[in-house]
Design a protein around this motif. Structure first.
Motif, PDB file in Angstrom:
ATOM      1  N   ALA A  22     -53.227  56.096  76.277  1.00  0.00           N
ATOM      2  CA  ALA A  22     -51.975  55.360  76.095  1.00  0.00           C
ATOM      3  C   ALA A  22     -52.204  54.100  75.274  1.00  0.00           C
ATOM      4  N   GLY A  23     -53.451  53.696  75.104  1.00  0.00           N
ATOM      5  CA  GLY A  23     -53.767  52.561  74.240  1.00  0.00           C
ATOM      6  C   GLY A  23     -53.514  52.854  72.771  1.00  0.00           C
ATOM      7  N   ILE A  24     -53.511  54.119  72.395  1.00  0.00           N
ATOM      8  CA  ILE A  24     -53.259  54.475  70.989  1.00  0.00           C
ATOM      9  C   ILE A  24     -51.826  54.132  70.588  1.00  0.00           C
ATOM     10  N   PRO A  25     -50.802  54.641  71.301  1.00  0.00           N
ATOM     11  CA  PRO A  25     -49.444  54.230  70.911  1.00  0.00           C
ATOM     12  C   PRO A  25     -49.172  52.749  71.164  1.00  0.00           C
ATOM     13  N   TYR A  26     -49.871  52.169  72.118  1.00  0.00           N
ATOM     14  CA  TYR A  26     -49.743  50.733  72.362  1.00  0.00           C
ATOM     15  C   TYR A  26     -50.210  49.954  71.135  1.00  0.00           C
ATOM     16  N   GLY A  27     -51.391  50.284  70.643  1.00  0.00           N
ATOM     17  CA  GLY A  27     -51.903  49.619  69.447  1.00  0.00           C
ATOM     18  C   GLY A  27     -51.028  49.854  68.232  1.00  0.00           C
ATOM     19  N   ARG A  28     -50.555  51.078  68.067  1.00  0.00           N
ATOM     20  CA  ARG A  28     -49.670  51.394  66.935  1.00  0.00           C
ATOM     21  C   ARG A  28     -48.380  50.585  66.998  1.00  0.00           C
ATOM     22  N   ALA A  29     -47.827  50.454  68.202  1.00  0.00           N
ATOM     23  CA  ALA A  29     -46.587  49.687  68.358  1.00  0.00           C
ATOM     24  C   ALA A  29     -46.804  48.229  67.969  1.00  0.00           C
ATOM     25  N   ILE A  30     -47.961  47.688  68.320  1.00  0.00           N
ATOM     26  CA  ILE A  30     -48.273  46.305  67.952  1.00  0.00           C
ATOM     27  C   ILE A  30     -48.405  46.185  66.438  1.00  0.00           C
ATOM     28  N   LEU A  31     -49.177  47.101  65.832  1.00  0.00           N
ATOM     29  CA  LEU A  31     -49.410  47.034  64.387  1.00  0.00           C
ATOM     30  C   LEU A  31     -48.135  47.221  63.573  1.00  0.00           C
ATOM     31  N   LYS A  32     -47.239  48.059  64.062  1.00  0.00           N
ATOM     32  CA  LYS A  32     -45.980  48.311  63.358  1.00  0.00           C
ATOM     33  C   LYS A  32     -44.914  47.273  63.674  1.00  0.00           C
ATOM     34  N   LYS A  33     -45.283  46.315  64.525  1.00  0.00           N
ATOM     35  CA  LYS A  33     -44.350  45.255  64.937  1.00  0.00           C
ATOM     36  C   LYS A  33     -43.049  45.840  65.494  1.00  0.00           C
TER      37      LYS A  33
END
Length: 139
Positions: A22-33
């Motif tokens: 679940a850290g993968i979509p978490y990180g993506r959400a952060i990077l995509k703002k």
């Protein structure tokens, strides 16, 4: 190690894997703002599932210390496995469909998230009560 403890360990590892993933979509959400609501939902999934797995691992170590019959140990194991998978279902589905699952209102998928959260909370409560009783019997 007792068979019940081995089952709890095995499913705890699966829940940990899913929590870490679940850290993968978490990180993506952060990077995509993305919206803060979505970032928070994935952060909760990532951290809560990992913590739930750690709870399962700690229960593995204390199960052999409980002075209750095997049936009671299996009840504890099953309830905490149900807890882990119910919360996994709800915490993955929630951010995907955009619902928190805090009430049984809204479309079908919002209700599904709510049922996952409710099942996880109820199983966790029951598991803790059975664990408390078992710890009391062990005194």
């Amino acid at each position: 190690m007792e068979q019940s403890a081995r089952y709890l360990l095995f499913h705890g590892v699966i829940i940990l894997l899913l929590g870490l993933l679940a850290g993968i979509p978490y990180g993506r959400a952060i990077l995509k703002k993305e919206q803060e609501k979505l970032i928070t939902a994935w952060r909760v999934a990532h951290s809560s599932l990992s913590m739930g797995a750690i709870l399962m691992f700690s229960l593995v170590s204390i199960l052999p210390l409980l002075s209750v019959d095997l049936t009671m140990k299996w009840v504890i194991v099953v309830l905490f496995i149900v807890t882990g998978y119910s919360f996994t279902f709800a915490l993955y589905l929630g951010p995907i469909v955009g619902h928190r699952g805090l009430s049984y209102r809204g479309p079908f998928l919002a209700k599904a998230v709510y049922l996952g959260n409710s099942t996880g909370a109820l199983a966790s409560l029951l598991g803790t009560l059975v664990l408390l009783f078992s710890a009391w019997k062990t005194l």
